[in-house]
Design a protein around this motif. Structure first.
Motif, PDB file in Angstrom:
ATOM      1  N   ILE A   1       0.856  -1.179   0.000  1.00 21.96           N
ATOM      2  CA  ILE A   1       0.000   0.000   0.000  1.00 21.96           C
ATOM      3  C   ILE A   1       0.895   1.232   0.000  1.00 21.96           C
ATOM      4  O   ILE A   1       2.045   1.192   0.437  1.00 21.96           O
ATOM      5  CB  ILE A   1      -0.976   0.038   1.191  1.00 21.96           C
ATOM      6  CG1 ILE A   1      -0.244   0.069   2.531  1.00 21.96           C
ATOM      7  CG2 ILE A   1      -1.961  -1.114   1.120  1.00 21.96           C
ATOM      8  CD1 ILE A   1      -1.170   0.308   3.727  1.00 21.96           C
ATOM      9  N   SER A   2       0.327   2.312  -0.515  1.00 22.23           N
ATOM     10  CA  SER A   2       1.022   3.597  -0.465  1.00 22.23           C
ATOM     11  C   SER A   2       0.005   4.672  -0.097  1.00 22.23           C
ATOM     12  O   SER A   2      -1.189   4.537  -0.371  1.00 22.23           O
ATOM     13  CB  SER A   2       1.705   3.915  -1.797  1.00 22.23           C
ATOM     14  OG  SER A   2       0.779   3.953  -2.852  1.00 22.23           O
ATOM     15  N   LEU A   3       0.504   5.705   0.555  1.00 24.53           N
ATOM     16  CA  LEU A   3      -0.314   6.847   0.939  1.00 24.53           C
ATOM     17  C   LEU A   3       0.163   8.053   0.154  1.00 24.53           C
ATOM     18  O   LEU A   3       1.360   8.354   0.129  1.00 24.53           O
ATOM     19  CB  LEU A   3      -0.191   7.130   2.432  1.00 24.53           C
ATOM     20  CG  LEU A   3      -0.590   6.015   3.387  1.00 24.53           C
ATOM     21  CD1 LEU A   3      -0.309   6.432   4.833  1.00 24.53           C
ATOM     22  CD2 LEU A   3      -2.048   5.645   3.214  1.00 24.53           C
ATOM     23  N   HIS A   4      -0.776   8.744  -0.482  1.00 24.20           N
ATOM     24  CA  HIS A   4      -0.471   9.947  -1.241  1.00 24.20           C
ATOM     25  C   HIS A   4      -1.121  11.106  -0.501  1.00 24.20           C
ATOM     26  O   HIS A   4      -2.350  11.203  -0.449  1.00 24.20           O
ATOM     27  CB  HIS A   4      -0.985   9.822  -2.672  1.00 24.20           C
ATOM     28  CG  HIS A   4      -0.381   8.645  -3.385  1.00 24.20           C
ATOM     29  ND1 HIS A   4       0.720   8.755  -4.188  1.00 24.20           N
ATOM     30  CD2 HIS A   4      -0.714   7.333  -3.371  1.00 24.20           C
ATOM     31  CE1 HIS A   4       1.034   7.566  -4.660  1.00 24.20           C
ATOM     32  NE2 HIS A   4       0.181   6.685  -4.174  1.00 24.20           N
ATOM     33  N   LEU A   5      -0.300  11.961   0.086  1.00 18.74           N
ATOM     34  CA  LEU A   5      -0.793  13.066   0.908  1.00 18.74           C
ATOM     35  C   LEU A   5      -0.726  14.367   0.125  1.00 18.74           C
ATOM     36  O   LEU A   5       0.295  14.671  -0.492  1.00 18.74           O
ATOM     37  CB  LEU A   5       0.073  13.213   2.166  1.00 18.74           C
ATOM     38  CG  LEU A   5       0.000  12.070   3.170  1.00 18.74           C
ATOM     39  CD1 LEU A   5       0.963  10.964   2.801  1.00 18.74           C
ATOM     40  CD2 LEU A   5       0.311  12.587   4.537  1.00 18.74           C
ATOM     41  N   THR A   6      -1.815  15.108   0.160  1.00 23.79           N
ATOM     42  CA  THR A   6      -1.878  16.426  -0.460  1.00 23.79           C
ATOM     43  C   THR A   6      -2.235  17.430   0.625  1.00 23.79           C
ATOM     44  O   THR A   6      -3.244  17.267   1.308  1.00 23.79           O
ATOM     45  CB  THR A   6      -2.933  16.473  -1.579  1.00 23.79           C
ATOM     46  OG1 THR A   6      -2.605  15.489  -2.561  1.00 23.79           O
ATOM     47  CG2 THR A   6      -2.994  17.845  -2.226  1.00 23.79           C
ATOM     48  N   GLU A   7      -1.391  18.435   0.772  1.00 18.75           N
ATOM     49  CA  GLU A   7      -1.648  19.479   1.756  1.00 18.75           C
ATOM     50  C   GLU A   7      -2.866  20.290   1.324  1.00 18.75           C
ATOM     51  O   GLU A   7      -3.021  20.624   0.154  1.00 18.75           O
ATOM     52  CB  GLU A   7      -0.418  20.384   1.853  1.00 18.75           C
ATOM     53  CG  GLU A   7      -0.533  21.479   2.875  1.00 18.75           C
ATOM     54  CD  GLU A   7       0.763  22.252   3.010  1.00 18.75           C
ATOM     55  OE1 GLU A   7       1.091  22.616   4.150  1.00 18.75           O
ATOM     56  OE2 GLU A   7       1.452  22.470   1.989  1.00 18.75           O
ATOM     57  N   LEU A   8      -3.737  20.598   2.297  1.00 16.75           N
ATOM     58  CA  LEU A   8      -4.918  21.409   2.025  1.00 16.75           C
ATOM     59  C   LEU A   8      -4.894  22.661   2.889  1.00 16.75           C
ATOM     60  O   LEU A   8      -4.579  22.588   4.072  1.00 16.75           O
ATOM     61  CB  LEU A   8      -6.197  20.627   2.339  1.00 16.75           C
ATOM     62  CG  LEU A   8      -6.461  19.356   1.534  1.00 16.75           C
ATOM     63  CD1 LEU A   8      -7.710  18.666   2.037  1.00 16.75           C
ATOM     64  CD2 LEU A   8      -6.572  19.668   0.050  1.00 16.75           C
TER      65      LEU A   8
END
Length: 144
Positions: free
Chosen positions: A124-131
Motif C-alpha cells: 500500500i502507499s499513501l499519497h498526501l496532499t496538503e490542504l
C-alpha cells in the motif's frame, strides 16, 4: 504552494484485510508492523525527511487529503476498501512520525482507497496532499 508526499510501504509486508478474522494478538502484531513500517518509510523518503526537519517540533501538515492506493500482487480482481485496516495503521504511523498532529476529521480527509498497478508481493502507499483551510472546509460534509 500545495505540497504532495508519497509514502510507500515495502512490498511483501503482511497487510490486514477487513475480510480476515485473525486472532486479536495476530491483528495487534500486524497493526504494529504496518504502523512502524509507515513511520520508517517517512524517515527513509528524502522529501518527507526534509519536511520533517523543516517542521521542527510541529507537524509537517496542518490538514491533508489522503489517497490510499492498494498495489495488488496479481492482476486478480480486488476491492481496495477491504484493506482499510492496513490503511488506518499506516495513517497512524505517519502521525507517529510527525507528519500530522492527528488523523481526526478536523485535519484529514480520507483515506480514500483506490487500486493501483501490480507490485510484486503487493503493498500500500499513501499519497498526501496538503490542504489550506478553505479547501479543507469545501470538502467537509454538511447536513442540509
Amino acid at each position: 504552494m500545495t505540497r504532495h508526499f508519497t509514502i510507500a510501504l515495502p512490498p511483501g509486508l503482511p497487510l490486514l484485510n477487513a475480510n480476515q478474522r485473525p486472532h486479536h494478538a495476530v491483528k495487534a502484531r500486524l497493526t504494529a508492523e504496518i504502523r512502524a513500517a509507515a513511520m520508517e518509510a517517512c524517515s527513509e523518503d528524502p522529501t518527507m525527511r526534509a519536511a520533517l526537519a523543516a517542521a521542527g517540533a510541529g507537524p509537517v501538515l496542518q490538514r491533508a487529503y489522503i489517497l490510499g492506493v492498494f498495489h495488488p500482487p496479481t492482476r486478480r480482481r480486488a476491492d481496495p476498501a477491504n484493506w482499510y485496516p492496513s490503511f488506518k495503521a499506516a495513517v497512524d504511523g505517519i502521525v507517529d512520525a510527525g507528519v500530522l498532529e492527528d488523523d481526526d476529521h478536523t485535519r484529514v480527509i480520507g483515506p480514500d482507497m483506490r487500486i493501483g498497478p501490480v507490485v510484486k508481493g503487493g503493498r500500500i502507499s499513501l499519497h498526501l496532499t496538503e490542504l489550506d483551510a478553505v479547501t479543507f472546509a469545501a470538502f467537509q460534509w454538511r447536513a442540509a
